[in-house]
Design a protein around this motif. Sequence first.
Motif, short mmCIF file in Angstrom:
data_model
loop_
_atom_site.label_atom_id
_atom_site.label_comp_id
_atom_site.label_asym_id
_atom_site.label_seq_id
_atom_site.Cartn_x
_atom_site.Cartn_y
_atom_site.Cartn_z
N GLU A 135 16.05 13.43 -27.47
CA GLU A 135 15.71 12.17 -26.89
C GLU A 135 15.27 11.44 -25.48
N ILE A 136 14.53 12.83 -24.85
CA ILE A 136 14.31 12.37 -23.55
C ILE A 136 12.83 11.83 -23.60
N CYS A 137 12.10 11.91 -24.72
CA CYS A 137 10.50 12.24 -25.00
C CYS A 137 10.61 11.24 -26.45
N ARG A 138 9.08 11.03 -26.37
CA ARG A 138 8.67 9.87 -27.63
C ARG A 138 8.44 10.89 -28.86
N LYS A 139 8.55 10.17 -29.86
CA LYS A 139 8.87 11.06 -31.45
C LYS A 139 7.71 12.55 -30.57
N GLU A 140 6.19 11.81 -30.69
CA GLU A 140 5.11 12.10 -30.97
C GLU A 140 5.45 13.60 -29.75
N HIS A 141 6.63 13.47 -28.89
CA HIS A 141 6.65 14.59 -27.98
C HIS A 141 7.63 15.73 -28.42
N GLN A 142 8.47 15.23 -29.68
CA GLN A 142 10.21 15.91 -29.90
C GLN A 142 9.13 17.30 -30.38
N ALA A 143 8.18 17.99 -31.05
CA ALA A 143 7.90 18.66 -30.79
C ALA A 143 8.43 20.18 -29.57
N LEU A 144 7.49 19.38 -28.55
CA LEU A 144 7.22 20.19 -28.08
C LEU A 144 7.83 20.19 -26.59
N GLY A 145 9.46 19.22 -27.13
CA GLY A 145 10.61 19.72 -26.61
C GLY A 145 11.34 20.53 -26.71
N MET A 146 11.29 20.82 -28.07
CA MET A 146 12.45 21.52 -29.00
C MET A 146 11.54 22.94 -28.91
N SER A 147 10.37 23.10 -28.71
CA SER A 147 9.79 24.48 -28.66
C SER A 147 9.73 24.83 -26.94
N LEU A 148 9.67 23.97 -26.09
CA LEU A 148 10.97 23.99 -24.95
C LEU A 148 11.81 25.35 -24.65
#
Length: 420
Positions: free
Chosen positions: A178-191
């Motif tokens: 939720e803290i990032c745009r859709k194109e960065h959600q994979a990066l957030g979840m991978s973190l």
Amino acid sequence: MKSDRGEIQELPRPTPPPPPQNTGDKPLTTEETKEYHKGCPGCQLEKANESRTGIPYLNFFYICIIGITSSLPIQSLFPYQYFMIRDMNIAKREEDIGLYAGFVAASYFLARTFSSVPWGISVDKYGRKPCIVISILSVIFFNTLFGLSTRYWMAIVTRGMLGMLCGILGPIKAYATEICRKEHQALGMSLVTSSRAVAFVLGPAIGGFLAQKSTHIFSPKNPYLGDAQISEEVEAQVDLSNIESGKAKVSSDTSLKNLLKNWKFVSSVIIYCTFSLHDVAYLETFSFWAVSKRKFRGLNLTSQDLATVSAISAYPYMHNLHGLELKATITTACNILQNTAVTQKQRGAANGISVTLLSLFQGLAPAGAGILFSWSQKHVTGLFLPGGQILFLVISMVAVIGLILTFKPFFSMSDALSRS
């Protein structure tokens, strides 16, 4: 147009539509604008993401710190758990140590099974920050009490309370998307996954190195307190000041019944739980087998030796088939699919259900692995294979089942990604 009499008649002109009425202060647009609710943390995040184009590095940094510090105690006990149960003198025979140790590890996950759904509902109702703060405080308190345990019942109770009050996994997974745009959600979840994976490597290493070396620092009766103190020092460094909080409206959209009917969500959760069951069972079994004596066909390692192994390599499986990288890939993919299969208002409850089932599987894993490990030590010979080899074969079959579940008709990647 002429009539039958030759007279010219005019056709009626169509009435033009009335001009649009601007009843508010907002300018009229052809596209439908989103409606944001005042005081809703999810709406605030979505509104902020519309104007944010870059990667939110600071918030991602907080996710990493929270993921590492909250996950350190979960598996840090495996290198010294065997010796801790032995020192409690609860097992009448040496072969039964693994049985009692398995129930200690299982108490955390089984307790989390009953609290994950209430945590998920609370996240949607009261916001992410309160639940994260309460969870971190519970990690500090109950992990310290676990290090002070000198009785078996105290170890069970403190680990159970830690699992029940540590509801951080659900909100941090929802927050990462939720803290990032859709194109960065994979990066957030991978973190989220990577930080927990790092903790699963550092946890056993720290626990093994400190377990037997902290006797001269702490009371000789509590040589396992050192790991708890390290966890507390790291936890104290977490800054949650920039994590959005607030109260969200409870919507019927978060109905558990609707979530359980969402097969895209349910199938990804089941796959996630299956691989997690294998992961926890293997990690505990390997730890017990590595420190068991030669007469049971173990390696007879010390806790420091096992910590060294954990620090060098997360798992001794073949690199291309199993291991930390494959686990991180599976976990990240499943987490992304779970969050994209539901709406924003459902994510707290959805992650609560996911963590509930995950905790159930992870609770069964150490308990079952402990029972099978004790059985294998009592059947070193006399079967078609040594008991230890049968044990690892059974655990490997769980991974095979998880692999089969990733294919159709049980799971379809195209259907799962249809919402994203």
